[in-house]
Motif scaffolding. Sequence first.
Motif, PDB file in Angstrom:
ATOM      1  N   UNK A   1      17.165   0.213  -1.588  1.00 36.08           N
ATOM      2  CA  UNK A   1      16.050  -0.646  -2.021  1.00 36.08           C
ATOM      3  C   UNK A   1      15.024  -0.784  -0.908  1.00 36.08           C
ATOM      4  N   UNK A   2      13.811  -1.135  -1.327  1.00 39.19           N
ATOM      5  CA  UNK A   2      12.781  -1.564  -0.371  1.00 39.19           C
ATOM      6  C   UNK A   2      12.646  -3.077  -0.499  1.00 39.19           C
ATOM      7  N   UNK A   3      12.631  -3.743   0.601  1.00 38.90           N
ATOM      8  CA  UNK A   3      12.370  -5.186   0.589  1.00 38.90           C
ATOM      9  C   UNK A   3      11.090  -5.450   1.364  1.00 38.90           C
ATOM     10  N   UNK A   4      10.272  -6.358   0.816  1.00 37.31           N
ATOM     11  CA  UNK A   4       9.024  -6.698   1.501  1.00 37.31           C
ATOM     12  C   UNK A   4       9.232  -7.774   2.547  1.00 37.31           C
ATOM     13  N   UNK A   5       8.431  -7.658   3.620  1.00 33.42           N
ATOM     14  CA  UNK A   5       8.176  -8.835   4.431  1.00 33.42           C
ATOM     15  C   UNK A   5       6.690  -9.113   4.259  1.00 33.42           C
ATOM     16  N   UNK A   6       5.843  -8.491   5.074  1.00 30.77           N
ATOM     17  CA  UNK A   6       4.420  -8.749   4.889  1.00 30.77           C
ATOM     18  C   UNK A   6       3.579  -7.970   5.871  1.00 30.77           C
ATOM     19  N   UNK A   7       2.301  -8.342   5.929  1.00 31.27           N
ATOM     20  CA  UNK A   7       1.374  -7.643   6.818  1.00 31.27           C
ATOM     21  C   UNK A   7       1.511  -8.206   8.235  1.00 31.27           C
ATOM     22  N   UNK A   8       1.236  -7.313   9.205  1.00 25.17           N
ATOM     23  CA  UNK A   8       1.394  -7.694  10.616  1.00 25.17           C
ATOM     24  C   UNK A   8       0.129  -8.361  11.159  1.00 25.17           C
ATOM     25  N   UNK A   9       0.342  -9.325  12.032  1.00 23.36           N
ATOM     26  CA  UNK A   9      -0.739  -9.951  12.789  1.00 23.36           C
ATOM     27  C   UNK A   9      -0.464  -9.665  14.267  1.00 23.36           C
ATOM     28  N   UNK A  10      -1.540  -9.713  15.042  1.00 16.01           N
ATOM     29  CA  UNK A  10      -1.425  -9.374  16.459  1.00 16.01           C
ATOM     30  C   UNK A  10      -1.527 -10.654  17.293  1.00 16.01           C
ATOM     31  N   UNK A  11      -0.629 -10.828  18.251  1.00 17.67           N
ATOM     32  CA  UNK A  11      -0.714 -12.047  19.070  1.00 17.67           C
ATOM     33  C   UNK A  11      -0.621 -11.702  20.557  1.00 17.67           C
TER      34      UNK A  11
ATOM     35  N   UNK B   1       3.573  -8.911  14.474  1.00 18.75           N
ATOM     36  CA  UNK B   1       4.614  -9.243  13.506  1.00 18.75           C
ATOM     37  C   UNK B   1       4.036 -10.003  12.319  1.00 18.75           C
ATOM     38  N   UNK B   2       4.913 -10.298  11.366  1.00 18.49           N
ATOM     39  CA  UNK B   2       4.494 -11.061  10.188  1.00 18.49           C
ATOM     40  C   UNK B   2       4.527 -12.555  10.511  1.00 18.49           C
ATOM     41  N   UNK B   3       3.870 -13.342   9.651  1.00 17.00           N
ATOM     42  CA  UNK B   3       3.866 -14.796   9.867  1.00 17.00           C
ATOM     43  C   UNK B   3       5.290 -15.348   9.856  1.00 17.00           C
TER      44      UNK B   3
END
Length: 332
Positions: A144-154, A212-214
């Motif tokens: 399966x594919x599981x979502x997390x989300x879009x990456x942000x840069x910190x 990373x994601x939120x």
Amino acid sequence: MKPIQRLFAAFAVVASTALAAGAASAQPIVIKFSHVVAENTPKGQGALKFKELAEKKLPGKVQVQVFPSSQLFGDAKELEALLLGDVQFIAPSLSKFDRYTKSIQVFDLPFLFSDVEAVDRFQSGPQGQALLGAMKSKGLLGVAYWHNGMKQLSTDKDQLKRPEDVKGLKFRIQASDVLEAQFRALGANPQKMAFAEVYQALQTGVVDGQENTWSNIYSQKFFEVQKTIAVTNHGVIDYMVVTNAKWWDGLPADVRKGLSEAMAEATSYANKLANDLNEQDRKRIADAGKAKIQPLTKEDLAAWQKAMEPVWKKFEGEIGKPLIDAALKSNK
Ligand code: LMR
């Protein structure tokens, strides 16, 4: 022994053997699911849902043990452990498979997918589905594919708006050559590091920043040791749930069927949840007031995209242009 006694003795042996066999088959199959994130994240919730559903569908036949937060195996060990049969399911981020298949690197190309819906369309399509089986010859089967989300840069700097703001900074990256090239294209210094080590590396200044994601930034408390989080959405963190192909093929058919159904239901549950969890954690980070959330204009984003463009050319050969084109088509 009289014939009748012999008969009884023989019967007793047969009966006790049958009992022992019955007791053995009554032992549930223990299934370990190891992952590296916290429980209150999309992947953490997906794993718990899978346990609940699998045990409900296969009562007494399976026992699923979930180990979050790298408790059992961290990034460095989990794939090997799966191949050795020490764990039965893991769900590494798609960035962590490039040793096993080059095509999967498509998911790491910066600014390829406009959002998670586009990622979902690509994963559900023929090319995405084919990737689930691309590592079978290496012993890994994607289920399966599981979502997390879009990456942000910190980073730990006040200024994080344009690509030039990260020149010379050190960034923690996942074990991915594409991500390494991405930060090199920005003039930054990437460092591959296991997820469990990131907080401390940020806190002690071993690295200046990360992407990373939120939900990961919140649950790992990265926001407490970073000054600015830029809303870049420049890439995706999603997962492939993988199992040991040999173990899977050797399961009794009814168990495999029950596990497949549980996985499909846990997948749709987790994937519906992912967006809300990330949104909730973005708000929590904003409310905490520790790191500044830096919105970016279209012009800022275009500058990041341009700076990262060389990565596409560099990996086009390994990934294959048709796969990149198929991924691009999933954007609406
Ligand atoms: C990371 O290593 O930054 C993430 O991919 C961890 C995860 O599994 O979400």
